[in-house]
Design an enzyme around this catalytic site. Sequence first.
Site, mmCIF file in Angstrom:
data_model
loop_
_atom_site.group_PDB
_atom_site.id
_atom_site.type_symbol
_atom_site.label_atom_id
_atom_site.label_comp_id
_atom_site.label_asym_id
_atom_site.label_seq_id
_atom_site.Cartn_x
_atom_site.Cartn_y
_atom_site.Cartn_z
ATOM 1 N N ARG A 289 -10.005 -13.466 7.163
ATOM 2 C CA ARG A 289 -8.888 -13.768 6.335
ATOM 3 C C ARG A 289 -9.181 -15.094 5.705
ATOM 4 N NH1 ARG A 289 -4.447 -10.980 8.187
ATOM 5 N NH2 ARG A 289 -4.274 -10.450 10.369
ATOM 6 N N ASP B 217 0.969 -1.345 -0.122
ATOM 7 C CA ASP B 217 0.040 0.037 -0.131
ATOM 8 C C ASP B 217 1.068 1.112 -0.183
ATOM 9 O OD1 ASP B 217 -2.054 1.768 0.385
ATOM 10 O OD2 ASP B 217 -2.649 0.951 2.497
HETATM 11 P P1 5GP Z 1 1.866 -0.843 3.674
HETATM 12 O O1 5GP Z 1 2.999 -0.445 4.802
HETATM 13 O O2 5GP Z 1 2.582 -0.706 2.374
HETATM 14 O O3 5GP Z 1 0.986 0.680 3.807
HETATM 15 O O4 5GP Z 1 0.700 -1.574 4.156
HETATM 16 C C1 5GP Z 1 1.192 -2.853 4.090
HETATM 17 C C2 5GP Z 1 0.413 -3.559 4.898
HETATM 18 O O5 5GP Z 1 -0.875 -3.034 5.332
HETATM 19 C C3 5GP Z 1 0.068 -4.796 4.328
HETATM 20 O O6 5GP Z 1 0.752 -6.117 4.374
HETATM 21 C C4 5GP Z 1 -1.447 -5.319 4.886
HETATM 22 O O7 5GP Z 1 -1.058 -5.979 6.005
HETATM 23 C C5 5GP Z 1 -2.121 -3.729 5.169
HETATM 24 N N1 5GP Z 1 -3.132 -3.573 4.445
HETATM 25 C C6 5GP Z 1 -2.703 -2.394 3.360
HETATM 26 N N2 5GP Z 1 -3.829 -2.292 2.589
HETATM 27 C C7 5GP Z 1 -4.948 -3.347 2.949
HETATM 28 C C8 5GP Z 1 -6.117 -3.339 2.397
HETATM 29 O O8 5GP Z 1 -6.806 -2.769 1.548
HETATM 30 N N3 5GP Z 1 -6.604 -4.432 3.285
HETATM 31 C C9 5GP Z 1 -6.299 -5.051 4.267
HETATM 32 N N4 5GP Z 1 -6.988 -6.074 4.789
HETATM 33 N N5 5GP Z 1 -4.948 -4.591 4.615
HETATM 34 C C10 5GP Z 1 -4.144 -3.871 4.107
#
Ligand code: 5GP
Length: 180
Positions: free
Chosen positions: A170, A108
Amino acid sequence: MEKVRLFDKTFRTFIPYEKIMNAIDDVAERINGDFKGCTDIPVLLCVLNGSIMFTAELMKRLEFNCEVVSIKLTSYEGTSSTGRVRQAMGLTSDIKGRRVIIVEDIVDTGNTIVELKQILQDAGASVSVVCTLLFKPDSYRKDFPLEYVAMQIPNDFIVGFGLDYNEIGRNLKDIYILDE
Ligand code: 5GP
Ligand code: MG
């Protein structure tokens, strides 16, 4: 269109299981192309809990010897990132000198990837590459390349196939999107 209720929110089907399987077939084929015949034993790093299902599906398709190591990181609360990445459980094995394939459910903002790259470098990995089931390009703000992306999605909150909403959802076999 199937709908599911998780706590206070309703979600609708977004990516059906068959489409997820096809995307994993394609990404596994690319990884096999790059790693098949290797003489080292690369490490598949399963980032708990979100990557459980993806790691399982991916490893079935890999045609080279590999070892599975896990780590648990958390950054999400509810439907958004807190911006802080916490290490809830460290690396389950020594990865010194090894090539590591980070297996993520979703990238993300990229905060988690940056944190993981640092952890792996500190632990002495020879090189690390990223393999993610899902990628939100509109949200990604980092410079690290993502070597293997199975599917790109818009900036929406999704659940299922390992991904949770406050730890539930999940177990859903398809991927669902917030329905509002
Ligand atoms: P980042 O550090 O890249 O912002 O986010 C990574 C983590 O956030 C992912 O591994 C996941 O666990 C969580 N995450 C990001 N976007 C989503 C989403 O749309 N749904 C869910 N359930 N988890 C997300
Ligand atoms: Mg994750």
